[in-house]
Write an enzyme that holds these catalytic residues in place. Structure first.
Site, PDB file in Angstrom:
ATOM      1  CB  THR A 149      -0.928  -0.006   1.239  1.00  0.00           C
ATOM      2  OG1 THR A 149      -1.746  -1.177   1.182  1.00  0.00           O
ATOM      3  CG2 THR A 149      -1.808   1.227   1.284  1.00  0.00           C
TER       4      THR A 149
ATOM      5  CG  ASN B 213      -6.610  -7.763  -5.507  1.00  0.00           C
ATOM      6  OD1 ASN B 213      -6.591  -7.008  -6.482  1.00  0.00           O
ATOM      7  ND2 ASN B 213      -7.380  -7.541  -4.468  1.00  0.00           N
TER       8      ASN B 213
ATOM      9  CD  GLN C 136      -2.382 -10.927  -4.734  1.00  0.00           C
ATOM     10  OE1 GLN C 136      -1.912 -12.059  -4.846  1.00  0.00           O
ATOM     11  NE2 GLN C 136      -2.955 -10.505  -3.614  1.00  0.00           N
TER      12      GLN C 136
ATOM     13  CB  SER D  33       3.212  -6.640  -0.535  1.00  0.00           C
ATOM     14  OG  SER D  33       2.872  -6.938   0.792  1.00  0.00           O
ATOM     15  N   GLY D  34       5.833  -7.961   1.054  1.00  0.00           N
ATOM     16  CA  GLY D  34       6.444  -9.145   1.652  1.00  0.00           C
ATOM     17  C   GLY D  34       5.463 -10.232   2.039  1.00  0.00           C
ATOM     18  CG  HIS D  35       1.374  -9.480   3.765  1.00  0.00           C
ATOM     19  ND1 HIS D  35       0.102  -9.994   3.722  1.00  0.00           N
ATOM     20  CD2 HIS D  35       1.287  -8.228   3.288  1.00  0.00           C
ATOM     21  CE1 HIS D  35      -0.722  -9.074   3.237  1.00  0.00           C
ATOM     22  NE2 HIS D  35      -0.029  -7.987   2.971  1.00  0.00           N
TER      23      HIS D  35
ATOM     24  CB  THR E 170      16.087   3.274  12.015  1.00  0.00           C
ATOM     25  OG1 THR E 170      16.516   4.525  12.536  1.00  0.00           O
ATOM     26  CG2 THR E 170      17.139   2.214  12.278  1.00  0.00           C
TER      27      THR E 170
ATOM     28  CB  CYS F 268      -8.741  -5.184   0.877  1.00  0.00           C
ATOM     29  SG  CYS F 268      -7.078  -5.807   1.067  1.00  0.00           S
TER      30      CYS F 268
HETATM   31  N1  PLP Z   1      -2.079  -4.464  -4.249  1.00  0.00           N
HETATM   32  C1  PLP Z   1      -2.614  -5.676  -4.408  1.00  0.00           C
HETATM   33  C2  PLP Z   1      -2.921  -6.155  -5.778  1.00  0.00           C
HETATM   34  C3  PLP Z   1      -2.903  -6.465  -3.294  1.00  0.00           C
HETATM   35  O1  PLP Z   1      -3.458  -7.677  -3.456  1.00  0.00           O
HETATM   36  C4  PLP Z   1      -2.616  -5.966  -2.004  1.00  0.00           C
HETATM   37  C5  PLP Z   1      -2.959  -6.751  -0.786  1.00  0.00           C
HETATM   38  O2  PLP Z   1      -3.969  -7.417  -0.745  1.00  0.00           O
HETATM   39  C6  PLP Z   1      -2.027  -4.699  -1.894  1.00  0.00           C
HETATM   40  C7  PLP Z   1      -1.767  -3.972  -3.037  1.00  0.00           C
HETATM   41  C8  PLP Z   1      -1.667  -4.118  -0.570  1.00  0.00           C
HETATM   42  O3  PLP Z   1      -0.490  -4.686  -0.074  1.00  0.00           O
HETATM   43  P1  PLP Z   1      -0.171  -4.598   1.500  1.00  0.00           P
HETATM   44  O4  PLP Z   1      -1.128  -5.510   2.186  1.00  0.00           O
HETATM   45  O5  PLP Z   1       1.254  -5.037   1.602  1.00  0.00           O
HETATM   46  O6  PLP Z   1      -0.342  -3.179   1.878  1.00  0.00           O
END
Ligand code: PLP
Length: 378
Positions: free
Chosen positions: A71, A150, A180, A200-202, A238, A323
């Site tokens: 994000t 996504n 994604q 994104s890491g997660h 940091t 989301c």
């Molecule tokens: N963009 C896409 C296509 C995503 O699927 C997501 C998370 O679901 C994000 C952005 C947001 O990433 P983060 O959860 O690391 O903020």
């Protein structure tokens, strides 16, 4: 843990990534800006981790800036591109099926007087290039297009968009939300022809709280956060060394087994299509696309009810995107699915560690849901 089939929402942290984070917290915990050896060692480590992430992304280490999440990367790319292009125009193009991390910054810019074109998806859930070409204008300063949607798993024509921008001699920068797509669809930023790209890491078995942004070498973006000048002066604060260590480890391992993992997910997806379509009333919305996402609909049933039914049995899928927090999905609405289908959409998503047993459990769970739940009357 049950049967986790919601890997597009988040992924469990790989043990190796957790171990790397632990070591960064308990051993190499110096401040990378400090001048004594505990600090310089941490700085050297960050350099190596940046190189690992860059290698997995297929770019130069100096083109990778660590952020706190996808994000943040998306917000930064959009705001920075608009600031850079302010003397050239006030028109932005994006798609109606972007993540809210792109859509909401665009809506905010609309409130500030920018004009935003939201390209509508076609029936296959992707974007027609003719629509993109028709939307490009001499005052378009940014095009933001995701690589993989996504909710649908569809792959959008990012490389073709880069070419269209060039052909039209349009001044627009191209940003790609590849959250994604990273380690799910092989690409390099150069192959895509993008100026900025978010990950994104997660979503790749690293922890939450870490992301990155690719910024094409030579592109001078305004900073995201001002302060001590970390991340080449672009994103102060940091360095979160534990999260960076985990991201680098997950990215490196993910890259090393990419071909095998993609094949595994493709096979699982084909197996899931075969098993799930045997259930009456169940349709697959998009059978192709990225290997880790399979959107399905149990027509006539309410997805939240089905999600709860499945979770009571230890089977985890999402009702569209996590989301939305209960709001109807703008993506399925943009696809113009009939309401009965839209209401029943579920997103099944895989990972390298998903098994056939997980898919079998889902098939049994959905068959039971079909038999035991009442179809919705709406
Ligand atoms: N963009 C896409 C296509 C995503 O699927 C997501 C998370 O679901 C994000 C952005 C947001 O990433 P983060 O959860 O690391 O903020």
């Amino acid at each position: 843990m049950g049967h986790y089939l919601d890997n597009a929402a988040t992924t469990p942290v790989r043990p190796e990534a957790a171990q790397a984070a632990l070591e960064a917290m308990t051993e190499g915990w110096g401040n990378p800006s400090a001048r004594y050896d505990l600090g310089t060692r941490a700085a050297d480590q960050v350099k190596l981790w940046r190189a690992d992430v860059a290698a997995a992304m297929g770019c130069l280490p100096e083109e990778v800036i660590f952020t706190s999440c996808g994000t943040e990367s998306d917000n930064w790319a959009i705001q920075a591109a608009v600031q850079l292009g302010r003397h050239k125009g006030r028109h932005i193009i994006t798609t109606a099926i972007e993540h809210s991390a792109v859509l909401n910054p665009c809506k905010e810019l609309e409130r500030q007087g920018y004009e935003v074109t939201y390209l509508k998806p076609n029936r296959r859930g992707t974007i027609d290039l003719e629509d993109l070409r028709a939307a490009l204008r001499p005052d378009t300063i940014l095009v933001s297009m995701m690589l993989v949607n996504n909710e649908l798993g569809t792959v959008l024509p990012v490389a073709e968009t880069a070419k269209a921008i060039k052909d039209a001699k349009c001044p627009a920068l191209l940003h790609c939300d590849a959250v994604q797509g990273f380690l799910k669809v092989p690409f390099t930023p150069a192959q895509l022809g993008v100026d900025m790209l978010s990950i994104s890491g997660h979503k790749i078995h690293a922890p939450k709280g870490i992301g990155a942004m690719y910024i094409r070498k030579g592109l001078k973006l305004p900073p995201m956060i001002l302060g001590g000048g970390q991340e080449n002066g672009l994103r102060s604060g940091t360095e979160p060394t534990a999260q960076i260590a985990a991201l680098a480890t997950a990215a490196k391992l993910g890259q090393a087994s990419l071909e095998r993992d993609l094949r595994h997910m493709e096979e699982l997806k084909a197996y899931a299509v075969e098993r799930l379509t045997a259930i009456p009333g169940l349709n697959v919305l998009v059978p192709d696309g990225a290997p880790h996402i399979l959107p399905i609909t149990l027509t006539g049933y309410k997805s939240e009810v089905v999600v709860r039914f499945l979770s009571d049995r230890g089977i985890y899928v999402s009702a569209g995107s996590a989301c939305h927090r209960g709001k109807p999905s703008h993506v399925y609405a943009a696809l113009k699915l009939p309401k009965k289908q839209q209401d029943g959409v579920l997103r099944v998503s895989f990972s390298y560690d998903t098994t056939r047993e997980d898919v079998d459990a889902l098939a049994s769970g959905l068959a039971a849901a079909h038999d035991q739940l009442f179809p919705s009357l709406s």
